[in-house]
Design an enzyme around this catalytic site. Sequence first.
Site, PDB file in Angstrom:
ATOM      1  N   LEU A  57      11.998 -19.745  -3.927  1.00 36.23           N
ATOM      2  CA  LEU A  57      10.858 -19.022  -3.361  1.00 36.23           C
ATOM      3  C   LEU A  57       9.564 -19.267  -4.136  1.00 36.23           C
ATOM      4  CD1 LEU A  57      10.114 -16.791  -1.196  1.00 36.23           C
ATOM      5  CD2 LEU A  57      10.342 -15.150  -3.069  1.00 36.23           C
ATOM      6  N   HIS A  80       3.546   3.169  -8.742  1.00 43.42           N
ATOM      7  CA  HIS A  80       3.373   1.741  -9.036  1.00 43.42           C
ATOM      8  C   HIS A  80       4.641   1.168  -9.688  1.00 43.42           C
ATOM      9  CE1 HIS A  80      -0.674   2.145  -7.758  1.00 43.42           C
ATOM     10  NE2 HIS A  80      -1.111   2.792  -8.820  1.00 43.42           N
ATOM     11  N   SER A 120      -6.741  -5.822  -6.810  1.00 45.14           N
ATOM     12  CA  SER A 120      -7.918  -6.447  -6.202  1.00 45.14           C
ATOM     13  C   SER A 120      -9.117  -6.393  -7.144  1.00 45.14           C
ATOM     14  CB  SER A 120      -8.267  -5.742  -4.889  1.00 45.14           C
ATOM     15  OG  SER A 120      -8.866  -4.493  -5.160  1.00 45.14           O
ATOM     16  N   ASP A 130       0.822  -1.210   0.000  1.00 44.54           N
ATOM     17  CA  ASP A 130       0.000   0.000   0.000  1.00 44.54           C
ATOM     18  C   ASP A 130       0.861   1.267   0.000  1.00 44.54           C
ATOM     19  OD1 ASP A 130      -2.287   1.456  -0.057  1.00 44.54           O
ATOM     20  OD2 ASP A 130      -2.885   1.096   2.007  1.00 44.54           O
TER      21      ASP A 130
HETATM   22  C1  FPP Z   1      -1.569   0.167  -3.542  1.00 44.12           C
HETATM   23  O1  FPP Z   1      -1.132   1.492  -3.560  1.00 44.12           O
HETATM   24  C2  FPP Z   1      -0.971  -0.571  -4.628  1.00 44.12           C
HETATM   25  C3  FPP Z   1      -1.620  -1.109  -5.679  1.00 44.12           C
HETATM   26  C4  FPP Z   1      -3.075  -1.047  -5.874  1.00 44.12           C
HETATM   27  C5  FPP Z   1      -0.879  -1.828  -6.743  1.00 44.12           C
HETATM   28  C6  FPP Z   1       0.271  -2.668  -6.304  1.00 44.12           C
HETATM   29  C7  FPP Z   1       1.053  -3.114  -7.461  1.00 44.12           C
HETATM   30  C8  FPP Z   1       2.404  -3.057  -7.599  1.00 44.12           C
HETATM   31  C9  FPP Z   1       3.347  -2.629  -6.579  1.00 44.12           C
HETATM   32  C10 FPP Z   1       3.076  -3.426  -8.831  1.00 44.12           C
HETATM   33  C11 FPP Z   1       2.782  -4.589  -9.585  1.00 44.12           C
HETATM   34  C12 FPP Z   1       3.215  -5.906  -9.176  1.00 44.12           C
HETATM   35  C13 FPP Z   1       3.965  -6.736  -9.909  1.00 44.12           C
HETATM   36  C14 FPP Z   1       3.937  -8.178  -9.654  1.00 44.12           C
HETATM   37  C15 FPP Z   1       4.851  -6.252 -10.955  1.00 44.12           C
HETATM   38  P1  FPP Z   1      -2.207   2.632  -3.748  1.00 44.12           P
HETATM   39  O2  FPP Z   1      -2.234   3.005  -5.173  1.00 44.12           O
HETATM   40  O3  FPP Z   1      -3.505   2.189  -3.180  1.00 44.12           O
HETATM   41  O4  FPP Z   1      -1.578   3.780  -2.909  1.00 44.12           O
HETATM   42  P2  FPP Z   1      -2.357   4.949  -2.155  1.00 44.12           P
HETATM   43  O5  FPP Z   1      -3.180   4.272  -1.083  1.00 44.12           O
HETATM   44  O6  FPP Z   1      -1.271   5.773  -1.605  1.00 44.12           O
HETATM   45  O7  FPP Z   1      -3.191   5.622  -3.175  1.00 44.12           O
END
Ligand code: FPP
Length: 236
Positions: free
Chosen positions: A124, A30, A58, A13
């Site tokens: 892993l 991201h 999600s 997050d």
């Molecule tokens: C939450 O941060 C993060 C996500 C919804 C995406 C997570 C994905 C990645 C880190 C990259 C992809 C993974 C791979 C396997 C390459 P947020 O956007 O909700 O942050 P915020 O709460 O600060 O808005």
Amino acid sequence: MANVPEHLAIILDGNGRWAKKKGLPRNAGHVAGARVLEDMCEVVWDKGIKYFTVYAFSTENWNRPSDEVAALMKLLRDYMKNSVKRAMKNNLRVRVIGDKSGLDEDLQDSIRTLEEATELNTGLNFTIALNYGGRDEIVRAVRKLASEKDIDFMRGLTDKDLSCALDTAGMPDPDLLIRTCAEERISNFLLWQLAYSEFYFADVAWPDFNEAELDKALESYASRTRRFGGLVKGEE
Ligand code: FPP
């Protein structure tokens, strides 16, 4: 370190907030988060962790602005296509959990290729939750059982039967769940599997997560006594 979790799960997050703080578009967060994740696969293995599961997208993330969804899908597409070589070099077994049928065909193909290429790797177990929701996973598992089994089986359904029908079949439940960026919610992640997991909330946003932050979480985990609803020796 003694008492290392066998299975670590992380809710990644804070990518958006990290980017905003730096005056960058959310997608830059991201991209930075994906880079940290690749490094973390090597770090967690060095700590003795055998299973590493992350929440990448999600079932509710489709509700984000379409340009952000497109950017996340591109990032995931690139990861599936470009990480085969690195996964083989690092002996990673990569799996994707979630409703893959809801993803574009080409992404489903790249996932299949990566899963099959790494299937026999012995390092892993890296699992990416993509188009994943805990409730959705349970509903899909029940539907699958109901379509394959008879009524007597369904009437006598056990905890183990359901576990075996989930996307995570065959994997141990997470011992430790970390969520970054100071949020303290489960957000529909691994609802069934986290029943007895320990939780740790890190203050830093995911792109700032590193080995020192992981060590803090692992130290906290190592100091806890897990009771699984019972008592431990000496407490009777
Ligand atoms: C939450 O941060 C993060 C996500 C919804 C995406 C997570 C994905 C990645 C880190 C990259 C992809 C993974 C791979 C396997 C390459 P947020 O956007 O909700 O942050 P915020 O709460 O600060 O808005």
